[in-house]
Design a protein around this motif. Structure first.
Motif, PDB file in Angstrom:
ATOM      1  N   UNK A 158      -0.790  13.133  -4.553  1.00 57.39           N
ATOM      2  CA  UNK A 158      -0.281  12.067  -4.565  1.00 57.39           C
ATOM      3  C   UNK A 158       1.375  12.436  -5.115  1.00 57.39           C
ATOM      4  N   UNK A 162      10.564   6.861  -5.538  1.00 56.36           N
ATOM      5  CA  UNK A 162      11.888   5.859  -4.744  1.00 56.36           C
ATOM      6  C   UNK A 162      13.248   4.878  -4.706  1.00 56.36           C
ATOM      7  N   UNK A 168      10.208   7.428  -0.332  1.00 55.72           N
ATOM      8  CA  UNK A 168       8.747   8.468   0.470  1.00 55.72           C
ATOM      9  C   UNK A 168       7.653   8.683  -0.634  1.00 55.72           C
ATOM     10  N   UNK A 169       6.533   8.727   0.640  1.00 57.84           N
ATOM     11  CA  UNK A 169       4.948   9.097  -0.462  1.00 57.84           C
ATOM     12  C   UNK A 169       4.406   9.979   0.054  1.00 57.84           C
ATOM     13  N   UNK A 171       0.954  12.401   0.500  1.00 58.46           N
ATOM     14  CA  UNK A 171      -0.492  12.905   0.021  1.00 58.46           C
ATOM     15  C   UNK A 171      -0.657  14.210   0.359  1.00 58.46           C
ATOM     16  N   UNK A 184       0.640  14.789   4.634  1.00 62.13           N
ATOM     17  CA  UNK A 184       1.554  13.555   5.064  1.00 62.13           C
ATOM     18  C   UNK A 184       2.755  12.879   4.095  1.00 62.13           C
ATOM     19  N   UNK A 186       5.164   9.867   4.351  1.00 61.05           N
ATOM     20  CA  UNK A 186       6.126   8.439   4.407  1.00 61.05           C
ATOM     21  C   UNK A 186       6.844   8.462   4.081  1.00 61.05           C
ATOM     22  N   UNK A 188      10.824   6.361   4.382  1.00 64.44           N
ATOM     23  CA  UNK A 188      12.391   4.985   4.555  1.00 64.44           C
ATOM     24  C   UNK A 188      13.239   4.793   4.050  1.00 64.44           C
ATOM     25  N   UNK A 197      11.168   3.544   8.853  1.00 64.43           N
ATOM     26  CA  UNK A 197       9.814   4.346   8.530  1.00 64.43           C
ATOM     27  C   UNK A 197      10.050   5.734   9.172  1.00 64.43           C
TER      28      UNK A 197
ATOM     29  N   UNK B 160       0.037   5.824  -4.800  1.00 58.77           N
ATOM     30  CA  UNK B 160       0.496   4.900  -3.363  1.00 58.77           C
ATOM     31  C   UNK B 160      -0.169   5.284  -2.243  1.00 58.77           C
ATOM     32  N   UNK B 161      -0.238   4.959  -1.329  1.00 58.74           N
ATOM     33  CA  UNK B 161      -0.848   4.940   0.269  1.00 58.74           C
ATOM     34  C   UNK B 161       0.305   4.380   1.030  1.00 58.74           C
ATOM     35  N   UNK B 162       0.303   4.863   2.587  1.00 59.67           N
ATOM     36  CA  UNK B 162       1.208   4.709   3.722  1.00 59.67           C
ATOM     37  C   UNK B 162      -0.206   4.298   4.834  1.00 59.67           C
ATOM     38  N   UNK B 163      -0.634   2.829   4.351  1.00 59.62           N
ATOM     39  CA  UNK B 163      -0.850   2.472   5.819  1.00 59.62           C
ATOM     40  C   UNK B 163      -0.186   1.973   7.747  1.00 59.62           C
ATOM     41  N   UNK B 164      -0.745   1.616   8.364  1.00 55.72           N
ATOM     42  CA  UNK B 164      -0.096   1.465   9.978  1.00 55.72           C
ATOM     43  C   UNK B 164       1.243   0.853   9.128  1.00 55.72           C
ATOM     44  N   UNK B 167       3.119  -0.333   3.405  1.00 57.64           N
ATOM     45  CA  UNK B 167       3.292   1.210   2.373  1.00 57.64           C
ATOM     46  C   UNK B 167       2.814   0.791   0.894  1.00 57.64           C
ATOM     47  N   UNK B 168       2.950   1.431  -0.063  1.00 59.30           N
ATOM     48  CA  UNK B 168       3.503   1.442  -0.993  1.00 59.30           C
ATOM     49  C   UNK B 168       3.438   2.853  -2.413  1.00 59.30           C
ATOM     50  N   UNK B 169       4.385   2.374  -3.062  1.00 58.00           N
ATOM     51  CA  UNK B 169       4.352   3.373  -3.770  1.00 58.00           C
ATOM     52  C   UNK B 169       5.058   3.425  -5.429  1.00 58.00           C
ATOM     53  N   UNK B 186       7.250   0.005  -5.321  1.00 56.79           N
ATOM     54  CA  UNK B 186       8.459  -0.608  -4.285  1.00 56.79           C
ATOM     55  C   UNK B 186       6.811  -0.186  -2.886  1.00 56.79           C
ATOM     56  N   UNK B 188       6.804  -1.208   0.864  1.00 63.82           N
ATOM     57  CA  UNK B 188       7.765  -1.599   2.640  1.00 63.82           C
ATOM     58  C   UNK B 188       6.177  -2.762   3.191  1.00 63.82           C
TER      59      UNK B 188
END
Lengths: 249, 249
Positions: A158, A162, A168-169, A171, A184, A186, A188, A197, B160-164, B167-169, B186, B188
């Motif tokens: 990961x 920010x 951005x993040x 993975x 991947x 993501x 913002x 996004x 961090x993790x980005x879901x639909x 998302x957070x970092x 951070x 979103x």
């Protein structure tokens, strides 16, 4: 090339990609110089496949070469035309382009070819390059190779950052069965006071040195040599990258 | 307590915090049972400082104890009152609350006390707890301690993790001079079709076992014991967490 064939998803990467600083491109051109360029006449004709935002093309132009760049992202080429206004850029996919015995050298840098996800398609690229090269022309490309990467790729990674107006993040997960690393991102971005996004997914196929050498030989290349960028060039930042050089004879 | 004193920044953490699953709370209550609860009469009175969203309070209630929880985040307490409707919750800062000789035990879990960033303020918490305890009352709290954490904290960490729809970092940096780990998240979230950004920063102060034991002794506590949660309880997930138990005598 039809729109359907285009790697259009790379469009969204272009601005980030172009913003990565110049030092790494200088290093790549130094390697090209050592391995290939010093043996070429000037002005030799060089084809840069998967040329991205034209950073390498511009440096080759400055060294006195004629450069044509191809890439399948229109957005990448929009940056390329700004970065290297005197090079020629063509919207073309490395898997489908056709030139006949035109170039003294064909190059592909920044591991662009790992984005081609089957050995069959990659072999087609090798064939297209072979056809584009003059007799004794040289093909040089870098690649993540299985022998150097496999251990590192097996742990999920990961990364991210920010900042005030963007974040951005990323993975990265490797699938041992398909030998594909799924990358991947993501992102913002604050645009006109609203957060937007963007999602980008890239699949990096991991090939073995053996498979690549064998595919090159089958297409007809000779003098195939593999370099370990870190060990042979002392460049730590390219830790897991290898470089192949071969010749059309 | 004045609003000025409130750790209001924890409000924005409440929903994430409450959503972390129940198993970890069960484990904490098991530890409390082994170390403290089995020695208490029922219904003993327990004070839970930095009680967060009341997950521990609810479990103690179910075991037959009377529980009062304090926390300085109104939003945390909003969740707490839902999670433990029969406990009493008071908006209070651990540094400033006042009870006199009321409780059989005072607890603080989930390393809440590391968020108090000076030893002077932490000592004030120890004094408030001392005053709140009955004779022979027990104080138990967990803490990231320097001896267990220092090595791990010195490398910057990104998660961090980005879901639909969110998302957070998170980035964690340790400052060796102040001994404070800065934990920036951070986040979103897609709300009514628009992405919103939220920022949260928490500063975790790293205290040494020696300093904590000395501070407890100065306040008047006796029978001060330190446990290494991983080694003494075999709980891997609490890798760097220690637990102090002491008595008002």
């Amino acid at each position: 090339m039809t729109t359907k064939n285009r790697y259009a998803e790379y469009d969204s990467l272009a601005s980030m990609y172009d913003d990565q600083g110049t030092q790494r491109h200088d290093i790549v051109v130094e390697q090209l110089e050592q391995l290939v360029l010093q043996h070429l006449p000037k002005p030799a004709r060089i084809l840069d496949i998967c040329c991205g935002t034209g950073q390498i093309a511009q440096r080759l132009l400055q060294k006195g070469y004629q450069v044509i760049g191809i890439d399948s992202s229109e957005e990448m080429l929009r940056y390329a035309r700004k970065n290297a206004p005197h090079a020629e850029f063509i919207l073309e996919d490395a898997r489908f382009f056709q030139f006949t015995s035109t170039f003294h050298a064909v190059i592909s840098t920044d591991v662009g070819l790992n984005l081609i996800n089957t050995l069959e398609e990659l072999k087609r690229v090798f064939q297209n390059v072979y056809q584009a090269l003059r007799e004794n022309g040289i093909f040089i490309f870098d690649l993540y190779v299985e022998e150097l990467c496999i251990e590192d790729w097996q742990t999920t990674k990961i990364q991210g950052e920010a900042k005030e107006n963007n974040a951005w993040i990323n993975q990265f997960d490797y699938d041992a069965e398909t030998k594909i690393g799924c990358d991947r991102t993501t992102r913002f971005e604050l645009i006109d006071g609203q957060w937007q996004r963007f999602n980008m997914t890239f699949n990096w196929k991991l090939y073995s040195i053996t498979d690549i050498k064998s595919a090159l030989a089958k297409v007809g290349y000779t003098d195939i040599v593999f370099y370990n960028i870190k060990n042979d060039f002392g460049i730590e930042s390219s830790g897991h990258v290898g470089c192949f050089v071969c010749r059309k004879s």
